[in-house]
Design an enzyme around this catalytic site. Structure first.
Site, PDB file in Angstrom:
ATOM      1  N   ASP A  85       0.808  -1.224   0.000  1.00 61.48           N
ATOM      2  CA  ASP A  85       0.000   0.000   0.000  1.00 61.48           C
ATOM      3  C   ASP A  85       0.842   1.276   0.000  1.00 61.48           C
ATOM      4  O   ASP A  85       0.326   2.360  -0.251  1.00 61.48           O
ATOM      5  CB  ASP A  85      -0.964   0.009   1.197  1.00 61.48           C
ATOM      6  CG  ASP A  85      -2.094  -1.008   1.016  1.00 61.48           C
ATOM      7  OD1 ASP A  85      -2.038  -1.786   0.042  1.00 61.48           O
ATOM      8  OD2 ASP A  85      -3.024  -1.034   1.845  1.00 61.48           O
ATOM      9  N   ASP A 129     -13.036  36.384 -34.858  1.00 61.92           N
ATOM     10  CA  ASP A 129     -12.434  35.099 -35.220  1.00 61.92           C
ATOM     11  C   ASP A 129     -12.945  33.954 -34.368  1.00 61.92           C
ATOM     12  O   ASP A 129     -12.602  32.804 -34.601  1.00 61.92           O
ATOM     13  CB  ASP A 129     -10.909  35.188 -35.147  1.00 61.92           C
ATOM     14  CG  ASP A 129     -10.469  35.905 -33.901  1.00 61.92           C
ATOM     15  OD1 ASP A 129     -10.198  37.116 -33.988  1.00 61.92           O
ATOM     16  OD2 ASP A 129     -10.427  35.273 -32.837  1.00 61.92           O
ATOM     17  N   GLY A 146      -8.410  24.517 -36.315  1.00 63.61           N
ATOM     18  CA  GLY A 146      -9.581  24.175 -37.100  1.00 63.61           C
ATOM     19  C   GLY A 146      -9.740  25.127 -38.283  1.00 63.61           C
ATOM     20  O   GLY A 146     -10.193  24.735 -39.353  1.00 63.61           O
ATOM     21  N   LEU A 147      -9.312  26.379 -38.112  1.00 63.97           N
ATOM     22  CA  LEU A 147      -9.370  27.334 -39.223  1.00 63.97           C
ATOM     23  C   LEU A 147      -8.463  26.881 -40.351  1.00 63.97           C
ATOM     24  O   LEU A 147      -8.808  26.904 -41.519  1.00 63.97           O
ATOM     25  CB  LEU A 147      -8.928  28.718 -38.739  1.00 63.97           C
ATOM     26  CG  LEU A 147     -10.033  29.603 -38.170  1.00 63.97           C
ATOM     27  CD1 LEU A 147      -9.450  30.932 -37.747  1.00 63.97           C
ATOM     28  CD2 LEU A 147     -11.133  29.811 -39.206  1.00 63.97           C
TER      29      LEU A 147
END
Lengths: 532, 452
Positions: free
Chosen positions: A36, A281, A416-417
């Protein structure tokens, strides 16, 4: 008996360790077998602590079982108190020691320690880490603040508060505390005690001196906040200041309770999030589908930010914290999704695949799932990983927290742009449709996983899910809904991140209209029908 | 050459020589070591068609994911059947529950040929008989899947002893060799595939045939065993496995472990001698590897020579590692901590250590930390829980777990082994950034800077 490959929460004694490791001058004596001790590495490796957690393990072995494990506990307890000189000790058992029924609490009483020993009863076979962290903190509060329950607190300064809940191994707790303390001080609100993170037992005894409590992390602090409310009449602020709107509400509530003016804090110009989200944007963020999973507090906060402050569409919302399932259900209803209450990471992976999100916000496990699926993602919640303890200042709470959130949730998408432009030029010979988006890991979506239900790699299953709507939709007598070659070609010209949606919308429309096969006309009729 | 190495152990009189008889510190305090379950991390990768199912608690599951960083796997070939209140209270029949879990698991993973039930601390304490469960389940799932059991519990095993128990269970399953079977060699103890392949080539060049490795790579490749089988241990932690192999008639060869040029040569020599390979052929086959290993380790003499090392207990590899560093890299060894010392198997290593080296077995971690600080070593080899706390005190450290997960055995890895110890020392020299000046400042960095 439950089959588990991976778990969101550790065992109960790890919850108690988080509280012990959060505090100073407190030591935890844990009746436990030798293995443990692995739990130390959560603190020294994941959190990168330069100190060992203040825990002594009895590390009993099989040969001790026939003899006297109770004596081993007493020795360990006595030695720990002598060596570490804490103000108090927590005593308890891990899952194996719980079966021995040695009663660490009773044993500690026989030792004649000159410091308080707080017994912890944390059922290992029915409860989990977060519940135990909350329970441990509550027991400490009861032990140290509880002694003052008959005192007169009518003279408490109205602007004095406690911050309740931040803890070791919490998601960005260190920086959240810095941010919120700074915010409060700027408002003219004094902080009496921050606990458990950074407090010592004597500080816990001072909790009743404040006029009110701010519970930043309900998973760890709520039990204690309720206790303090009931016993000492301290009101609790429960609004968790994650996101711009929640931070503003938080400021107003605090100002109200503390009797100070909210205006300067509200009008401070630290919030860049709002302008960034309003700026032109960010238009392309509109209605991005986002899947959210985490502890309840962070998941609910994320859903609100996504929906109200970033203009995303919440397409999935869930938590592994059953104790707080109600909060998730309420939020899920608001966003019109099915609440997902589960700690089976494979079930969550399936839900992610089915929801076809464009962004995943989750724990480290969802980050791995998203990586396999080639989806952008950000981590919003514990369980934590070494990456969740960044060197730089990066809170989640307050205005600066919102700024950090804007960057960390939007940057995975920002490219993504670029992807959009790539889509425009897809027909050019320089580009190939199979190219992996540049912002995703080089192997994103390509690593094999013999994993899940149907033994297909996850990325294939995503594609399959995308295709499913196309090829397996049954209509009346005519059988399968089909696409003409032209329509299919046209569909491929649509950027990948909206293609799934376009496909589903078109097919829904085609089914409604009884159009089969789907032609170029159907595609554009559907586009006009649904808009985007 | 092996000739300069003292003879450790007289098989006839049973006497140990040199440091092998030196007094040993034995400690029974807090053991800061992993339990035997942790060895599943490399065992499941070695046996590609096996699934390791721990029958235990949430702690076991959490240990495995914390120690292994399991999130990198889509779905690892190990998991935990977590016992719950209703199982313990007798509301559910534990064996029925286990059957259900196994059923679900095998339906999900039809590619699994060997299911290994692994006992844990809680399953041992409640005396759940997993061997019987394995027999019952084997009856149900044979021939598709063979089911075996062993214990990796922390009350009985530390870290590598989990492998020892697993291999013991495998040895019990081994087919008996035919009475006229040719001589064969079993190399026992998990090695990286690349290391196995290297050893295999060397044995082949010497003309030793019928060599197999334990654990094997596929569950149906279990070697035969009997009086014509000789066994050489590739890992020092296989006390129970060796005993079971002897019980099944095999002969265990005595040798140092194959770490470094000297260790590898002595180890290969023990096998060569047992198979009557001529000295000339042995020289010829090993010459190139020995030269390469020597040259590779020599490159680290500047960094490692004269450095003082302290070993905390971890894998039982510590005496062998210390011997390599002392004999081949010129290090001084202050203390060799090991969770368990097999007197016979480690004797060939211990006789090669300096008499000033302290050997300690077991642990009382706080007291050992005191000894370590007092010794002011240049490098501390320790587990993950102690690494950063010691670094925080300004101490250079090496994670011992890397020594178990990296290919370090054999000639071609001797340089890599030296590199593992040299890197933290070179890094320390390279860095111009220093630790925050005092404890208070450090405490602030690692908690929060805020109020109080």
């Amino acid at each position: 008996m439950q089959l588990t490959m991976w778990t969101y929460e550790g065992p109960t004694h790890v919850g108690a360790m988080r509280i012990a490791a959060s505090m100073n001058k407190l030591h935890y004596v844990l009746h436990a077998p030798q293995g443990d001790t692995y739990a130390d590495l959560l603190f020294t490796m994941i959190e990168r602590n330069a100190k060992r957690p203040p825990v002594t393990y009895t590390t009993f072995q099989a040969r001790d079982l026939g003899a006297d494990t109770a004596e081993i506990f007493k020795d360990a307890c006595r030695n720990a108190v002598n060596r570490f000189q804490p103000q108090a000790v927590l005593v308890g058992a891990s899952c194996t020691a719980e079966l021995l029924q040695d009663d660490p609490s009773g044993l500690s009483k026989t030792l004649g320690l000159n410091i308080p020993a707080i017994p912890l009863d944390l059922p290992s076979y029915s409860r989990k880490e977060n519940w135990a962290a909350a329970e441990t903190f509550y027991q400490i509060a009861r032990g140290f603040a509880g002694a003052r329950k008959d005192e007169d607190f009518s003279e408490r300064p109205q602007n004095l508060c406690n911050i309740i809940g931040p803890s070791s191994l919490g998601f960005r707790n260190r920086d959240d505390v810095t941010e919120i303390v700074r915010l409060l001080e700027g408002m003219g609100v004094d902080v009496n005690v921050v606990a458990p993170l950074g407090a010592e037992p004597s500080d816990i005894a001072r909790l009743p001196d404040a006029a009110f409590n701010i519970c930043l992390y309900p998973e760890v602090g709520d039990t204690t906040a309720r206790y303090l409310e009931k016993t000492f009449g301290q009101k609790t602020i429960r609004t968790v200041p994650i996101g711009v709107g929640a931070t503003k509400e938080f400021i107003r509530e605090v100002a109200d309770l503390a009797g100070v003016d909210a205006a300067p804090a509200l009008e401070s110009n630290q919030d860049r999030f709002s302008w960034y989200s309003r700026s032109i944007d960010s238009n392309y963020l509109t209605n991005k589908r986002v899947f959210i999973f985490g502890d309840a507090t962070h998941a609910v906060a994320a859903a609100r930010i996504c929906s109200e402050e970033l203009g995303f569409e919440v397409c999935g919302l869930g938590t592994y914290s059953r104790e707080f399932a109600r909060d998730i259900r309420v939020a899920a209803k608001k966003y019109g999704v099915e609440p997902l209450i589960s700690d089976d990471h494979l079930e969550i992976e399936d839900a992610i695949i089915a929801a076809q999100p464009e962004l995943v916000l989750g724990t480290q496990m969802e980050r791995h799932v998203a990586k396999r699926l080639g989806l952008p993602c950000a981590v919003i919640s514990a369980p934590v990983h070494v990456q969740d303890f960044p060197a730089r200042y990066s809170p989640q709470m307050g205005f600066e927290g919102a700024n950090v959130i804007f960057d960390s949730w939007v940057h995975p998408l920002m490219m993504g742009l670029e992807e959009h432009l790539l889509g425009m030029f897809r027909e050019d010979f320089e580009f190939s449709d199979g190219a992996t988006p540049s912002h995703l890991a080089a192997d994103g979506g390509h690593s094999p996983s013999s994993a899940v239900n149907d033994d297909k790699p996850a990325d294939e299953r995503l594609k399959a899910a995308e295709l499913e709507a196309l090829s397996v939709v049954e209509i009346d007598e005519t059988g399968t809904l089909r696409w003409t070659v032209d329509a299919e070609k046209e569909l491929r010209k649509i950027p990948f991140f909206v293609r799934g949606k376009a496909r589903r919308n078109t097919e829904t429309y085609a089914l409604d209209q009884g159009a089969n096969p789907i032609t170029l006309e159907t595609l554009y009729d559907a586009k006009a029908h649904f808009g985007r | 050459m092996t000739g300069s190495i003292p003879k450790p152990f007289d098989a006839k009189t049973g006497e140990l020589a040199g440091c092998a008889t030196a007094p040993i510190i034995r400690e029974r305090g807090q053991h800061e070591v992993f339990c035997g379950l942790t060895s599943i991390i490399w065992l499941h990768r070695k046996l590609q068609d096996a699934f390791f199912l721990i029958v235990g608690s949430r702690t076991c599951a959490h240990l495995m994911q914390s120690a292994a960083g399991v999130m990198i796997f889509a779905e690892p070939r190990f998991g935990t059947a977590i016992m719950e209140d209703r199982d313990l209270a007798g509301l559910a029949d534990m064996n029925d529950e286990l059957d259900k879990v196994v059923d679900r698991l095998l339906r999900r993973r039809p590619d699994i040929r060997m299911l290994v039930l692994v006992g844990s601390c809680p399953s041992e304490v409640i005396k759940l008989d997993l061997e019987r469960a394995a027999q019952r389940l084997s009856g149900i799932h044979t021939p598709d899947t063979r089911v075996i059991a062993y214990s990796g519990s922390g009350i009985e095993t530390t870290f590598t002893q989990g492998e020892d128990n697993f291999l013991t269970a495998l040895v019990e399953q081994m087919p008996k060799e035919a009475a006229d079977a040719p001589q064969s060699l079993i190399v026992a103890g998990a090695l990286a595939d690349v290391v196995e392949d290297q050893f295999m080539r060397l044995f082949a060049e010497m003309g030793i045939e019928n060599v197999s490795f334990l654990p094997m790579r596929r569950s149906d490749e279990l070697p035969n065993v009997g009086p014509n089988t000789k066994v050489i241990l590739a890992q020092p932690y296989l006390g129970a496995t060796a005993k079971m192999l002897e019980k099944r008639g095999a002969e265990i060869l005595s040798a140092p472990f194959p770490l470094g040029e000297q260790g590898t040569t002595a180890w290969l020599k023990a096998a060569a001698d047992a198979f009557g390979i001529s000295a000339e052929l042995f020289e010829k086959v090993t010459a190139k590897g020995r030269e390469r290993a020597k040259a590779a380790v020599a490159a680290y003499h500047d960094t490692l020579g004269g450095k003082r090392l302290f070993f905390f207990p971890d894998s039982q590899l510590e005496p062998s590692l210390a011997r390599f560093l002392y004999r081949e890299a010129g290090c001084a060894i202050l203390e060799v901590g090991t969770p368990f010392l097999h007197r016979i198997h480690s004797a060939p290593e211990l006789v090669q250590l300096s008499e000033s080296t302290v050997i300690s077995e077991g642990q009382d971690v706080d007291i050992q930390l005191d000894r370590c600080r007092a010794g002011k070593p240049d490098l501390v080899v320790c587990g993950m829980g102690l690494g950063n706390p010691l670094e925080g005190e300004g101490q250079s450290t090496k994670w011992s777990i890397e020594l178990v997960f990296s290919p370090i055995q054999g000639y071609e890895q001797a340089g890599d082994l030296a590199e593992l110890f040299a890197r933290p020392l070179r890094r320390r020299e390279k860095l111009s950034v220093s630790l925050p000046s005092d404890d208070t400042r450090r405490a602030e960095i690692f908690t929060h800077e805020g109020a109080a």
